[in-house]
Scaffold this active site. Sequence first.
Site, PDB file in Angstrom:
ATOM      1  CE1 TYR A 178      32.560  40.110  39.547  1.00 25.83           C
ATOM      2  CE2 TYR A 178      34.132  39.660  37.835  1.00 25.83           C
ATOM      3  CZ  TYR A 178      33.498  39.468  39.473  1.00 25.83           C
ATOM      4  OH  TYR A 178      34.102  37.803  39.500  1.00 25.83           O
ATOM      5  CB  SER A 207      38.484  39.122  38.928  1.00 26.63           C
ATOM      6  OG  SER A 207      38.132  38.571  37.366  1.00 26.63           O
TER       7      SER A 207
END
Length: 267
Positions: free
Chosen positions: A169, A155
């Site tokens: 995250y 990501s």
Amino acid sequence: MFDVRGKRVFITGAASGIGLAIAEIMADAGGRIALVDCDAATLDPALSMLKDAGADVRGEVADATSIVDLERAVAATVSAFGGIDIVFANAGISGGPGFLLADGARNGAGAIENLDPDFWDRVITTNLGSIFRTIRAVAPVLKKQNGGRIIVTSSISATMTELHVGTPYVASKAGVAQLARQAARELARWNILVNAIAPGPVVTNIAGGRLKEAEARAPFEAAAPLHRIATPDDIKGAALFLASPASRHITGAEILIDGGASLGAAD
Ligand SMILES: NC(=O)c1ccc[n+]([C@@H]2O[C@H](COP(=O)([O-])OP(=O)(O)OC[C@H]3O[C@@H](n4cnc5c(N)ncnc54)[C@H](O)[C@@H]3O)[C@@H](O)[C@H]2O)c1
């Protein structure tokens, strides 16, 4: 250069979103696909859709945080296809809310002192632990074949800090990015190339599909120079590139697919 016809592809988190888009492009390009997901209820319709389109696909219900499940799924895929050439380690979950709300106000639920340590552990185990376990489970197969591709979904949160994305995250994806580079270095001797796809926000079912709502998308659209956020189709090109002979001299790399978001905002 982009020919992957007949290649045997193993995809975790394949029943939805980015994993399903990867399954679609690899099937369109003539690959043979094992869709691996922990959610049988979404895996079944995904399989039917691809089969109806004429794809050579099979499904494995497996939790990518379980080495037992993964070893079973890998063994079943090798038994059905005779081997595995390309692995997409993609399964992942949301890290909960960020420390700011979409309107810019502070969000207590995302404040570091309020984060649930058990939830932290679950995010790290799912997002980072599943990538490790997937690589661990497929490495013996790829080594035996003296070649293969491993493509992880990291990501832009691996390198950027975030306002509207949960702190666990961000930490989990930083681990994924470094794990991919480390594995690339170790496995090069066996002609196994390891690379990462690093999306910015993508409209999928993650976090209950919150990015389907205009209000949740707005701060991300404002922050990206292209002023849009991705759909799963936007991931397909990089997935095919990293799976195909076109990327044969690329390992330990990361392809950002973020509409320029990691550059900073623009007019
Ligand atoms: N959507 C985004 O904005 C975005 C941005 C960057 C990276 N990513 C990453 O992309 C990957 C895919 O996410 P998505 O957005 O397509 O989400 P999604 O929820 O649409 O799909 C994820 C799939 O993974 C499966 N899954 C979750 N945990 C699993 C487990 N333990 N074992 C097996 N399968 C599991 C789910 O059942 C689901 O089918 C994740 O790693 C996510 O972190 C997403």
